[in-house]
Structure formats: structure tokens, C-alpha cells
Design a protein around this motif. Structure first.
Motif, mmCIF file in Angstrom:
data_model
loop_
_atom_site.group_PDB
_atom_site.id
_atom_site.type_symbol
_atom_site.label_atom_id
_atom_site.label_comp_id
_atom_site.label_asym_id
_atom_site.label_seq_id
_atom_site.Cartn_x
_atom_site.Cartn_y
_atom_site.Cartn_z
ATOM 1 N N ALA A 159 0.837 -1.204 0.129
ATOM 2 C CA ALA A 159 -0.035 0.037 -0.034
ATOM 3 C C ALA A 159 0.723 1.312 -0.136
ATOM 4 C CB ALA A 159 -0.866 -0.134 1.289
ATOM 5 N N ALA A 160 1.868 1.168 0.700
ATOM 6 C CA ALA A 160 2.953 2.411 0.809
ATOM 7 C C ALA A 160 3.609 2.666 -0.477
ATOM 8 C CB ALA A 160 3.846 2.323 1.896
ATOM 9 N N VAL A 161 4.115 1.302 -1.219
ATOM 10 C CA VAL A 161 4.955 1.654 -2.332
ATOM 11 C C VAL A 161 3.973 2.136 -3.477
ATOM 12 C CG1 VAL A 161 6.194 0.265 -4.121
ATOM 13 C CG2 VAL A 161 6.509 0.130 -1.687
ATOM 14 N N ALA A 162 2.936 1.759 -3.459
ATOM 15 C CA ALA A 162 1.773 2.023 -4.397
ATOM 16 C C ALA A 162 1.509 3.490 -4.395
ATOM 17 C CB ALA A 162 0.371 1.380 -4.489
ATOM 18 N N GLU A 163 1.705 4.354 -3.641
ATOM 19 C CA GLU A 163 1.561 5.557 -3.343
ATOM 20 C C GLU A 163 2.717 6.530 -3.671
ATOM 21 O OE1 GLU A 163 -1.232 7.052 -2.454
ATOM 22 O OE2 GLU A 163 -2.125 5.122 -2.721
ATOM 23 N N LEU A 164 4.026 5.773 -3.944
ATOM 24 C CA LEU A 164 4.975 6.579 -4.277
ATOM 25 C C LEU A 164 5.045 7.244 -5.741
ATOM 26 C CD1 LEU A 164 7.904 4.366 -2.324
ATOM 27 C CD2 LEU A 164 6.773 6.555 -1.743
ATOM 28 N N PRO A 165 5.637 8.353 -6.031
ATOM 29 C CA PRO A 165 5.189 8.868 -7.267
ATOM 30 C C PRO A 165 6.207 8.310 -8.629
ATOM 31 C CG PRO A 165 6.427 10.424 -5.691
ATOM 32 C CD PRO A 165 5.973 8.969 -4.934
ATOM 33 N N ASN A 166 7.262 7.937 -8.266
ATOM 34 C CA ASN A 166 8.096 7.684 -9.242
ATOM 35 C C ASN A 166 8.260 5.875 -9.474
ATOM 36 O OD1 ASN A 166 8.397 10.419 -10.111
ATOM 37 N ND2 ASN A 166 10.000 10.581 -8.531
ATOM 38 N N LEU A 167 7.365 5.212 -8.942
ATOM 39 C CA LEU A 167 7.341 3.974 -9.116
ATOM 40 C C LEU A 167 6.040 3.229 -9.589
ATOM 41 C CD1 LEU A 167 8.938 3.050 -5.573
ATOM 42 C CD2 LEU A 167 10.122 3.589 -7.591
ATOM 43 N N ARG A 168 6.129 2.229 -10.378
ATOM 44 C CA ARG A 168 4.873 1.247 -10.668
ATOM 45 C C ARG A 168 5.110 0.136 -10.024
ATOM 46 N NH1 ARG A 168 3.069 -0.641 -16.641
ATOM 47 N NH2 ARG A 168 1.075 -1.314 -16.065
ATOM 48 N N LEU A 169 4.081 -0.139 -9.089
ATOM 49 C CA LEU A 169 3.913 -1.461 -8.410
ATOM 50 C C LEU A 169 3.337 -2.407 -9.561
ATOM 51 C CD1 LEU A 169 4.534 -3.456 -6.033
ATOM 52 C CD2 LEU A 169 2.307 -2.721 -5.114
ATOM 53 N N ARG A 170 4.297 -3.428 -9.715
ATOM 54 C CA ARG A 170 3.921 -4.294 -10.839
ATOM 55 C C ARG A 170 3.226 -5.679 -10.199
ATOM 56 N NH1 ARG A 170 5.450 -3.024 -16.266
ATOM 57 N NH2 ARG A 170 4.034 -4.939 -16.803
ATOM 58 N N GLY A 171 3.968 -6.203 -9.111
ATOM 59 C CA GLY A 171 3.679 -7.496 -8.638
ATOM 60 C C GLY A 171 4.798 -7.839 -7.560
ATOM 61 N N LEU A 172 4.882 -9.185 -7.435
ATOM 62 C CA LEU A 172 5.656 -9.762 -6.422
ATOM 63 C C LEU A 172 6.728 -10.872 -6.929
ATOM 64 C CD1 LEU A 172 2.855 -11.110 -3.838
ATOM 65 C CD2 LEU A 172 3.962 -8.798 -4.170
ATOM 66 N N MET A 173 7.853 -10.942 -6.178
ATOM 67 C CA MET A 173 9.077 -11.771 -6.525
ATOM 68 C C MET A 173 9.198 -12.777 -5.579
ATOM 69 S SD MET A 173 12.468 -12.265 -6.068
ATOM 70 C CE MET A 173 13.712 -11.335 -6.233
ATOM 71 N N ALA A 174 9.587 -13.898 -5.583
ATOM 72 C CA ALA A 174 10.085 -14.842 -4.721
ATOM 73 C C ALA A 174 11.295 -15.846 -5.011
ATOM 74 C CB ALA A 174 9.016 -15.655 -4.152
ATOM 75 N N ILE A 175 12.304 -16.215 -4.130
ATOM 76 C CA ILE A 175 13.158 -17.038 -4.255
ATOM 77 C C ILE A 175 12.946 -18.069 -3.422
ATOM 78 C CG2 ILE A 175 15.626 -17.652 -4.503
ATOM 79 C CD1 ILE A 175 16.093 -14.566 -4.776
ATOM 80 N N PRO A 176 12.015 -19.143 -3.538
ATOM 81 C CA PRO A 176 11.716 -20.312 -2.489
ATOM 82 C C PRO A 176 12.961 -20.970 -2.158
ATOM 83 C CG PRO A 176 10.128 -20.287 -4.199
ATOM 84 C CD PRO A 176 11.127 -19.356 -4.603
ATOM 85 N N GLU A 177 12.923 -21.727 -1.077
ATOM 86 C CA GLU A 177 13.704 -22.385 -0.612
ATOM 87 C C GLU A 177 13.904 -23.700 -1.812
ATOM 88 O OE1 GLU A 177 15.018 -25.108 3.172
ATOM 89 O OE2 GLU A 177 12.860 -24.430 2.891
ATOM 90 N N PRO A 178 15.324 -23.883 -2.253
ATOM 91 C CA PRO A 178 15.523 -24.872 -3.333
ATOM 92 C C PRO A 178 14.887 -26.250 -2.737
ATOM 93 C CG PRO A 178 17.645 -23.647 -2.854
ATOM 94 C CD PRO A 178 16.456 -23.289 -1.880
ATOM 95 N N THR A 179 14.415 -26.931 -3.861
ATOM 96 C CA THR A 179 13.924 -28.266 -3.411
ATOM 97 C C THR A 179 13.571 -29.042 -4.897
ATOM 98 O OG1 THR A 179 12.210 -29.817 -2.730
ATOM 99 C CG2 THR A 179 11.433 -27.294 -3.424
ATOM 100 N N GLU A 180 13.790 -30.426 -5.023
ATOM 101 C CA GLU A 180 13.666 -30.996 -6.131
ATOM 102 C C GLU A 180 12.310 -31.633 -6.085
ATOM 103 O OE1 GLU A 180 15.785 -30.803 -8.886
ATOM 104 O OE2 GLU A 180 16.714 -29.432 -7.357
ATOM 105 N N ASP A 181 11.616 -31.627 -4.963
ATOM 106 C CA ASP A 181 10.365 -32.175 -4.815
ATOM 107 C C ASP A 181 9.328 -31.213 -5.774
ATOM 108 O OD1 ASP A 181 7.607 -32.891 -4.049
ATOM 109 O OD2 ASP A 181 8.273 -33.261 -1.952
#
Length: 230
Positions: A147-169
Motif C-alpha cells: 500500500a505504501a509503495v503504490a503511493e510513491l510517485p516515481n514507481l509503478r508497483l507491478r507485482g511480487l517476486m520470490a526465491i523459494p527454498e531450493p527443492t527437487e520435490d
């Protein structure tokens, strides 16, 4: 020895197969080539094979490559942890930042983004696996941060990123990526970006809705950490 172009073709085939398997359009999934520790010549070779988006983790290394490659129409993504003293250069020299995990960094990026440039595309990094060693905000803190980032003037909030714990399952891979998708859906269904999935788990990420897969090793081979990076 396989060339970068051959590797790109193989990865694109994997993306296409994964898209078909999950009923998605191949064109909805971006290939982000992770070029950290790789020379500008490798980026040039990948660009010649049709890749235009490149992800970098180390600022000084990235800026040097950008200087060498000004003749190419590249889109640069910063995907590594961000220190406060690096925000000005990131704001000035990148099109996307995938690794914002606290408001202070977002505020600095917004304040330091040159006004003649379009808004900086932002993904918020979420620690979906709860690993102490990983960057990322907690799922609980995400709504307030977004919510706070979406209000900042020179940014465009596009979505989310993650680096999950590595697993072969595969089941565990799917569960982590599904959690990020569910967090995004709960946050704001109009957000259009899920940056998740790497060389070893891109199929699970695409099945769960990835719009960027961040691929390094499968394109460029093993990384060379022999050179100091900043």
C-alpha cells in the motif's frame, strides 16, 4: 559445446511446453536472462538470439556491462539485495527492480528516479519459505508495504517476486509458487507480474502463474564466482 543461442532455444522450448501443459499463452511468460558474473559478450550473444531482458545482482558489474552495451536496446532488471547506498544508481540505470523488500528502499528509489524517465517497475520480494538467510518481506507485512509503495510517485508497483527454498520435490515447488500467487491475488488482482522460477523449477513456476522466469545457469552455464563482484 552448446552455444548460448542453443541454450536459449532449449529453455524457450521448456517454457512453451510448460505453458501448454497449464493452458497458458507462451507469450505471457517473459524470459529474464540472469547475466550476473557473465561478460558483456555473453549478453550480446543472448541478445542476438532474441533475448532483450537481463537480470543483474551486482551493481558495479551491471553498470560496467551497461556501458559496454549501449548500442543494444536492452531492458535491465535489478534482482539482487539492495543496500541504501546503491539506490541512486539503480534508480538511474534500471527499468525494473524485483527485489524491494522494505519501504525505506522504495522511498529512496522513488526520490532518486530521474523525472525524465518513466516510473520504475517494482516487484516486492516476499520470503515465502521463511528462511532466515533470504531477503524478502514477510507475507504478514506485505499488505502494508504494498500500500505504501503504490503511493510513491516515481514507481509503478507491478507485482511480487520470490526465491523459494531450493527443492527437487515438485509438490513443494508448486506449493511455494502457489503461495506467492495467492498473496498477489489477495493483495490486488490488477497486479500483472509474478517473478518466480529459475533453471531448475521453471515448470512449476509457470504452472502457478509466473510471468517472468529468471534463468541463468541453463542459458549461460555455471556461474563464475572467481571474480569479485560489488
Amino acid at each position: 559445446m552448446s552455444t548460448i543461442a542453443d541454450n536459449i532455444a532449449k529453455v524457450r522450448a521448456r517454457i512453451r511446453e510448460a505453458a501448454q501443459a497449464s493452458g497458458r499463452e507462451f507469450s505471457s511468460i517473459g524470459l529474464l536472462a540472469v547475466s550476473k558474473t557473465k561478460p558483456a559478450a555473453a549478453v550480446r550473444e543472448a541478445f542476438a538470439a532474441g533475448v532483450a531482458d537481463f537480470g543483474e545482482n551486482y551493481l558495479q558489474e551491471a553498470l560496467a556491462k551497461q556501458l559496454e552495451l549501449t548500442d543494444l536496446a536492452l531492458t535491465w532488471h535489478f534482482i539482487g539485495p539492495i543496500q541504501s547506498n546503491k539506490t541512486k544508481s539503480i534508480a538511474e540505470h534500471f527499468h525494473w527492480v524485483h527485489s524491494v523488500d522494505r519501504l525505506k528502499i522504495a522511498e529512496r528509489l522513488s526520490a532518486q528516479r530521474p523525472t525524465h524517465l518513466p516510473p520504475l517497475n517494482i516487484c516486492l520480494q516476499v520470503n515465502v519459505s521463511g528462511e532466515d538467510s533470504k531477503s524478502g518481506c514477510t507475507p504478514e507485512d506485505l499488505p502494508t508495504l504494498a500500500a505504501a509503495v503504490a503511493e510513491l510517485p516515481n514507481l509503478r508497483l507491478r507485482g511480487l517476486m520470490a526465491i523459494p527454498e531450493p527443492t527437487e520435490d515438485p509438490a513443494e515447488q508448486h506449493a511455494a509458487f502457489a503461495r506467492l500467487r495467492q498473496l498477489q491475488e489477495a493483495l490486488n488482482p490488477s497486479l500483472d507480474t509474478l517473478s518466480m522460477g529459475m533453471s531448475h523449477d521453471l515448470e512449476a513456476a509457470i504452472a502457478e502463474g509466473a510471468t517472468w522466469v529468471r534463468i541463468g545457469t541453463a542459458l549461460f552455464g555455471a556461474r563464475d564466482y572467481g571474480q569479485p563482484s560489488h
